[in-house]
Design a protein around this motif. Structure first.
Motif, PDB file in Angstrom:
ATOM      1  N   ALA A   1       0.853  -1.391   0.113  1.00 37.40           N
ATOM      2  CA  ALA A   1      -0.056  -0.127   0.072  1.00 37.40           C
ATOM      3  C   ALA A   1       0.732   1.350   0.153  1.00 37.40           C
ATOM      4  N   THR A   2       1.841   1.151   0.747  1.00 39.46           N
ATOM      5  CA  THR A   2       2.996   2.256   0.768  1.00 39.46           C
ATOM      6  C   THR A   2       3.485   2.360  -0.419  1.00 39.46           C
ATOM      7  N   GLY A   3       3.514   1.529  -1.695  1.00 35.79           N
ATOM      8  CA  GLY A   3       4.139   1.607  -2.936  1.00 35.79           C
ATOM      9  C   GLY A   3       3.531   2.458  -3.701  1.00 35.79           C
ATOM     10  N   TRP A   4       2.273   2.894  -3.433  1.00 34.40           N
ATOM     11  CA  TRP A   4       1.440   3.671  -4.423  1.00 34.40           C
ATOM     12  C   TRP A   4       1.904   5.280  -4.037  1.00 34.40           C
ATOM     13  N   THR A   5       2.935   5.560  -4.356  1.00 37.59           N
ATOM     14  CA  THR A   5       3.282   6.746  -4.118  1.00 37.59           C
ATOM     15  C   THR A   5       4.143   7.437  -5.402  1.00 37.59           C
ATOM     16  N   GLY A   6       3.605   8.879  -5.606  1.00 37.96           N
ATOM     17  CA  GLY A   6       3.992   9.535  -6.715  1.00 37.96           C
ATOM     18  C   GLY A   6       3.405   8.705  -8.006  1.00 37.96           C
ATOM     19  N   SER A   7       4.219   8.400  -9.029  1.00 37.07           N
ATOM     20  CA  SER A   7       3.899   7.818 -10.167  1.00 37.07           C
ATOM     21  C   SER A   7       4.106   6.373 -10.309  1.00 37.07           C
ATOM     22  N   LEU A   8       4.585   5.803  -9.057  1.00 41.02           N
ATOM     23  CA  LEU A   8       4.928   4.432  -8.995  1.00 41.02           C
ATOM     24  C   LEU A   8       3.815   3.507  -8.408  1.00 41.02           C
ATOM     25  N   ASN A   9       3.726   2.337  -8.954  1.00 43.02           N
ATOM     26  CA  ASN A   9       2.615   1.320  -8.485  1.00 43.02           C
ATOM     27  C   ASN A   9       3.779   0.360  -7.736  1.00 43.02           C
ATOM     28  N   PRO A  10       3.062  -0.553  -6.668  1.00 40.72           N
ATOM     29  CA  PRO A  10       3.883  -1.532  -5.941  1.00 40.72           C
ATOM     30  C   PRO A  10       4.781  -2.269  -6.595  1.00 40.72           C
ATOM     31  N   THR A  11       4.216  -2.837  -8.188  1.00 45.79           N
ATOM     32  CA  THR A  11       5.238  -3.642  -8.816  1.00 45.79           C
ATOM     33  C   THR A  11       6.511  -2.959  -9.303  1.00 45.79           C
ATOM     34  N   GLN A  12       6.190  -1.809  -9.741  1.00 44.70           N
ATOM     35  CA  GLN A  12       7.296  -0.957 -10.166  1.00 44.70           C
ATOM     36  C   GLN A  12       8.193  -0.673  -9.117  1.00 44.70           C
ATOM     37  N   ARG A  13       7.857  -0.313  -7.936  1.00 44.60           N
ATOM     38  CA  ARG A  13       8.742   0.035  -6.528  1.00 44.60           C
ATOM     39  C   ARG A  13       9.485  -1.205  -6.497  1.00 44.60           C
ATOM     40  N   ALA A  14       8.806  -2.550  -6.459  1.00 37.57           N
ATOM     41  CA  ALA A  14       9.808  -3.761  -6.298  1.00 37.57           C
ATOM     42  C   ALA A  14      10.624  -3.768  -7.095  1.00 37.57           C
ATOM     43  N   ALA A  15      10.152  -3.802  -8.413  1.00 39.01           N
ATOM     44  CA  ALA A  15      11.411  -3.919  -9.469  1.00 39.01           C
ATOM     45  C   ALA A  15      12.406  -2.692  -9.348  1.00 39.01           C
ATOM     46  N   LEU A  16      12.283  -1.796  -8.884  1.00 37.77           N
ATOM     47  CA  LEU A  16      13.410  -0.634  -8.667  1.00 37.77           C
ATOM     48  C   LEU A  16      13.981  -1.088  -7.272  1.00 37.77           C
ATOM     49  N   GLU A  17      13.479  -1.867  -6.506  1.00 41.17           N
ATOM     50  CA  GLU A  17      14.213  -2.296  -5.290  1.00 41.17           C
ATOM     51  C   GLU A  17      15.161  -3.318  -5.571  1.00 41.17           C
ATOM     52  N   TYR A  18      14.736  -4.291  -6.540  1.00 44.91           N
ATOM     53  CA  TYR A  18      15.483  -5.528  -6.918  1.00 44.91           C
ATOM     54  C   TYR A  18      16.826  -4.763  -7.806  1.00 44.91           C
TER      55      TYR A  18
ATOM     56  N   SER B   1      18.283   5.103 -12.466  1.00 47.03           N
ATOM     57  CA  SER B   1      18.668   6.437 -12.755  1.00 47.03           C
ATOM     58  C   SER B   1      18.801   7.139 -11.357  1.00 47.03           C
ATOM     59  N   LYS B   2      18.997   8.509 -11.290  1.00 46.64           N
ATOM     60  CA  LYS B   2      18.799   9.089 -10.069  1.00 46.64           C
ATOM     61  C   LYS B   2      17.561   8.969  -9.474  1.00 46.64           C
ATOM     62  N   ALA B   3      16.539   9.437 -10.103  1.00 43.75           N
ATOM     63  CA  ALA B   3      15.343   9.424  -9.645  1.00 43.75           C
ATOM     64  C   ALA B   3      14.660   8.014  -9.031  1.00 43.75           C
ATOM     65  N   GLY B   4      15.497   6.834  -9.727  1.00 49.31           N
ATOM     66  CA  GLY B   4      15.104   5.915  -9.354  1.00 49.31           C
ATOM     67  C   GLY B   4      15.744   5.257  -7.798  1.00 49.31           C
ATOM     68  N   LEU B   5      17.164   5.814  -7.815  1.00 49.42           N
ATOM     69  CA  LEU B   5      17.674   5.567  -6.507  1.00 49.42           C
ATOM     70  C   LEU B   5      17.076   6.384  -5.491  1.00 49.42           C
ATOM     71  N   ALA B   6      16.715   7.356  -5.598  1.00 49.35           N
ATOM     72  CA  ALA B   6      15.895   8.483  -4.557  1.00 49.35           C
ATOM     73  C   ALA B   6      14.655   7.680  -4.355  1.00 49.35           C
ATOM     74  N   ALA B   7      13.870   7.029  -5.269  1.00 44.99           N
ATOM     75  CA  ALA B   7      12.657   6.528  -4.923  1.00 44.99           C
ATOM     76  C   ALA B   7      12.853   5.237  -3.885  1.00 44.99           C
ATOM     77  N   VAL B   8      13.704   4.449  -4.231  1.00 43.88           N
ATOM     78  CA  VAL B   8      14.223   3.228  -3.240  1.00 43.88           C
ATOM     79  C   VAL B   8      14.739   3.636  -1.864  1.00 43.88           C
ATOM     80  N   THR B   9      15.263   5.060  -1.626  1.00 42.79           N
ATOM     81  CA  THR B   9      15.761   5.543  -0.399  1.00 42.79           C
ATOM     82  C   THR B   9      14.640   5.958   0.108  1.00 42.79           C
ATOM     83  N   GLU B  10      13.444   6.253  -0.095  1.00 41.04           N
ATOM     84  CA  GLU B  10      12.427   6.955   0.590  1.00 41.04           C
ATOM     85  C   GLU B  10      12.067   6.171   1.851  1.00 41.04           C
ATOM     86  N   PRO B  11      11.582   6.932   2.885  1.00 44.65           N
ATOM     87  CA  PRO B  11      11.339   6.363   4.198  1.00 44.65           C
ATOM     88  C   PRO B  11      10.199   5.288   3.964  1.00 44.65           C
ATOM     89  N   ASN B  12      10.278   4.183   4.754  1.00 46.18           N
ATOM     90  CA  ASN B  12       9.185   3.074   4.594  1.00 46.18           C
ATOM     91  C   ASN B  12       9.065   2.825   5.920  1.00 46.18           C
TER      92      ASN B  12
END
Length: 180
Positions: A20-37, A92-103
Protein backbone atom coordinates in the motif's frame (compact mmCIF):
# COMPACT_ATOMS: atom_id res chain seq x y z
CA UNK A 1 -5.11 -21.63 14.95
CA UNK A 2 -1.77 -23.24 14.09
CA UNK A 3 1.33 -21.12 14.72
CA UNK A 4 2.58 -21.42 11.11
CA UNK A 5 -0.79 -20.22 9.80
CA UNK A 6 -0.70 -17.21 12.16
CA UNK A 7 2.83 -16.32 11.03
CA UNK A 8 1.78 -16.53 7.37
CA UNK A 9 -1.14 -14.18 8.10
CA UNK A 10 1.22 -11.69 9.78
CA UNK A 11 3.65 -11.85 6.82
CA UNK A 12 0.78 -11.28 4.38
CA UNK A 13 -0.50 -8.33 6.41
CA UNK A 14 2.98 -6.76 6.49
CA UNK A 15 3.30 -7.34 2.74
CA UNK A 16 -0.03 -5.61 2.12
CA UNK A 17 0.96 -2.62 4.28
CA UNK A 18 4.26 -2.44 2.41
CA UNK A 19 2.46 -2.75 -0.93
CA UNK A 20 0.00 0.00 0.00
CA UNK A 21 2.90 2.36 0.66
CA UNK A 22 4.19 1.49 -2.83
CA UNK A 23 1.48 3.68 -4.36
CA UNK A 24 3.43 6.91 -4.13
CA UNK A 25 4.02 9.48 -6.82
CA UNK A 26 3.86 7.88 -10.23
CA UNK A 27 4.89 4.41 -9.02
CA UNK A 28 2.78 1.35 -8.34
CA UNK A 29 3.91 -1.42 -5.94
CA UNK A 30 5.22 -3.68 -8.73
CA UNK A 31 7.31 -0.86 -10.18
CA UNK A 32 8.66 -0.06 -6.72
CA UNK A 33 9.54 -3.73 -6.14
CA UNK A 34 11.38 -3.84 -9.48
CA UNK A 35 13.34 -0.71 -8.52
CA UNK A 36 14.25 -2.25 -5.16
CA UNK A 37 15.48 -5.41 -6.90
CA UNK A 38 17.54 -3.42 -9.43
CA UNK A 39 19.12 -1.43 -6.58
CA UNK A 40 20.37 -4.68 -5.02
CA UNK A 41 21.18 -6.74 -8.15
CA UNK A 42 24.64 -7.13 -9.64
CA UNK A 43 25.40 -6.19 -13.25
CA UNK A 44 24.74 -9.76 -14.46
CA UNK A 45 21.30 -10.08 -12.86
CA UNK A 46 19.38 -7.06 -14.18
CA UNK A 47 17.60 -8.56 -17.19
CA UNK A 48 13.79 -8.72 -17.37
CA UNK A 49 13.92 -12.51 -16.87
CA UNK A 50 15.98 -12.15 -13.67
CA UNK A 51 13.68 -9.47 -12.25
CA UNK A 52 10.57 -11.51 -13.12
CA UNK A 53 12.03 -14.67 -11.56
CA UNK A 54 12.98 -12.82 -8.37
CA UNK A 55 9.57 -11.14 -8.02
CA UNK A 56 7.58 -14.20 -9.12
CA UNK A 57 5.86 -12.67 -12.13
CA UNK A 58 5.81 -13.33 -15.87
CA UNK A 59 8.53 -12.04 -18.17
CA UNK A 60 5.96 -10.15 -20.23
CA UNK A 61 4.57 -8.33 -17.20
CA UNK A 62 8.06 -7.47 -15.99
CA UNK A 63 9.16 -6.32 -19.43
CA UNK A 64 6.25 -3.86 -19.49
CA UNK A 65 6.98 -2.77 -15.91
CA UNK A 66 10.63 -2.07 -16.76
CA UNK A 67 9.68 -0.16 -19.92
CA UNK A 68 7.33 1.98 -17.82
CA UNK A 69 10.15 2.70 -15.36
CA UNK A 70 12.36 3.85 -18.23
CA UNK A 71 9.57 6.08 -19.63
CA UNK A 72 9.04 7.60 -16.17
CA UNK A 73 12.77 8.26 -15.76
CA UNK A 74 13.38 5.81 -12.88
CA UNK A 75 15.61 3.40 -14.82
CA UNK A 76 17.79 3.22 -17.90
CA UNK A 77 17.96 0.42 -20.45
CA UNK A 78 21.23 -0.99 -21.77
CA UNK A 79 21.64 -3.36 -24.71
CA UNK A 80 24.67 -5.58 -25.09
CA UNK A 81 26.80 -4.60 -28.08
CA UNK A 82 27.48 -8.26 -28.86
CA UNK A 83 23.77 -9.24 -28.71
CA UNK A 84 21.20 -6.47 -29.16
CA UNK A 85 18.46 -8.80 -27.86
CA UNK A 86 20.13 -8.83 -24.44
CA UNK A 87 18.80 -6.00 -22.27
CA UNK A 88 19.68 -4.98 -18.73
CA UNK A 89 18.41 -2.15 -16.55
CA UNK A 90 19.83 0.07 -13.87
CA UNK A 91 18.49 2.82 -11.67
CA UNK A 92 18.60 6.47 -12.63
CA UNK A 93 19.05 9.16 -9.97
CA UNK A 94 15.24 9.35 -9.66
CA UNK A 95 15.07 5.56 -9.22
CA UNK A 96 17.71 5.62 -6.52
CA UNK A 97 15.85 8.42 -4.74
CA UNK A 98 12.61 6.40 -4.90
CA UNK A 99 14.12 3.31 -3.24
CA UNK A 100 15.68 5.33 -0.45
CA UNK A 101 12.42 7.05 0.59
CA UNK A 102 11.25 6.32 4.15
CA UNK A 103 9.25 3.10 4.54
CA UNK A 104 7.05 2.28 7.58
CA UNK A 105 7.92 -1.44 7.54
CA UNK A 106 11.66 -0.71 7.40
CA UNK A 107 11.26 1.83 10.19
CA UNK A 108 9.31 -0.64 12.35
CA UNK A 109 11.91 -3.39 11.83
CA UNK A 110 14.67 -0.86 12.51
CA UNK A 111 13.14 -0.19 15.92
CA UNK A 112 13.37 -3.85 16.95
CA UNK A 113 16.34 -4.96 19.07
CA UNK A 114 19.30 -6.20 16.97
CA UNK A 115 18.88 -9.79 18.19
CA UNK A 116 15.22 -9.83 17.17
CA UNK A 117 16.13 -8.38 13.75
CA UNK A 118 18.75 -11.10 13.24
CA UNK A 119 16.36 -13.88 14.30
CA UNK A 120 13.60 -12.49 12.07
CA UNK A 121 15.94 -12.22 9.07
CA UNK A 122 17.28 -15.76 9.57
CA UNK A 123 13.81 -17.25 10.03
CA UNK A 124 12.41 -15.49 6.98
CA UNK A 125 15.46 -16.43 4.88
CA UNK A 126 15.06 -20.12 5.82
CA UNK A 127 11.31 -19.96 5.12
CA UNK A 128 11.95 -18.39 1.71
CA UNK A 129 14.50 -21.07 0.85
CA UNK A 130 12.06 -23.86 1.74
CA UNK A 131 9.20 -22.21 -0.15
CA UNK A 132 11.38 -21.78 -3.26
CA UNK A 133 12.47 -25.42 -3.09
CA UNK A 134 8.85 -26.57 -2.74
CA UNK A 135 7.75 -24.47 -5.72
CA UNK A 136 10.79 -25.06 -7.92
CA UNK A 137 11.71 -21.38 -7.82
CA UNK A 138 15.14 -19.95 -8.50
CA UNK A 139 17.08 -18.83 -5.45
CA UNK A 140 19.13 -15.67 -5.37
CA UNK A 141 22.04 -14.81 -3.12
CA UNK A 142 25.00 -12.48 -2.72
CA UNK A 143 27.57 -12.75 -5.50
CA UNK A 144 30.37 -13.44 -3.01
CA UNK A 145 28.61 -16.61 -1.80
CA UNK A 146 28.11 -18.02 -5.32
CA UNK A 147 30.01 -21.17 -6.27
CA UNK A 148 31.37 -19.28 -9.30
CA UNK A 149 32.76 -16.35 -7.30
CA UNK A 150 36.53 -16.13 -7.18
CA UNK A 151 38.07 -13.65 -4.76
CA UNK A 152 41.26 -13.50 -6.84
CA UNK A 153 40.98 -9.73 -7.17
CA UNK A 154 39.82 -6.98 -4.83
CA UNK A 155 36.35 -6.82 -6.43
CA UNK A 156 36.08 -10.52 -7.29
CA UNK A 157 35.70 -12.44 -10.52
CA UNK A 158 32.77 -14.45 -11.95
CA UNK A 159 34.29 -17.69 -13.27
CA UNK A 160 30.96 -18.65 -14.92
CA UNK A 161 30.87 -15.54 -17.10
CA UNK A 162 34.65 -15.06 -17.07
CA UNK A 163 34.25 -11.41 -16.13
CA UNK A 164 35.67 -9.23 -13.40
CA UNK A 165 33.27 -7.65 -10.94
CA UNK A 166 32.92 -3.92 -10.50
CA UNK A 167 33.42 -2.35 -7.05
CA UNK A 168 30.60 -3.40 -4.71
CA UNK A 169 29.25 -6.09 -7.08
CA UNK A 170 30.28 -9.01 -4.83
CA UNK A 171 27.83 -7.75 -2.19
CA UNK A 172 24.94 -7.51 -4.65
CA UNK A 173 22.23 -10.05 -5.54
CA UNK A 174 22.77 -12.62 -8.27
CA UNK A 175 21.14 -15.90 -9.25
CA UNK A 176 22.43 -18.51 -6.85
CA UNK A 177 24.49 -21.19 -8.59
CA UNK A 178 24.76 -24.28 -6.41
CA UNK A 179 27.67 -26.11 -8.04
CA UNK A 180 30.64 -24.86 -10.02
Amino acid sequence: MKNDHGIRILINRLARIDSATGWTGSLNPTQRAALEYLSEANQFSRSPSHVSEYLGTTRGTMSQTLKALVRKGYATEHRQKSDLRSISYELSKAGLAAVTEPNPIEDAIGNLPAGVQDALKNGLRQSLKLALEANGGQSFGKCKTCAYHDAISKNGFCTLLRLGLEPGEKDKICIEHKEA
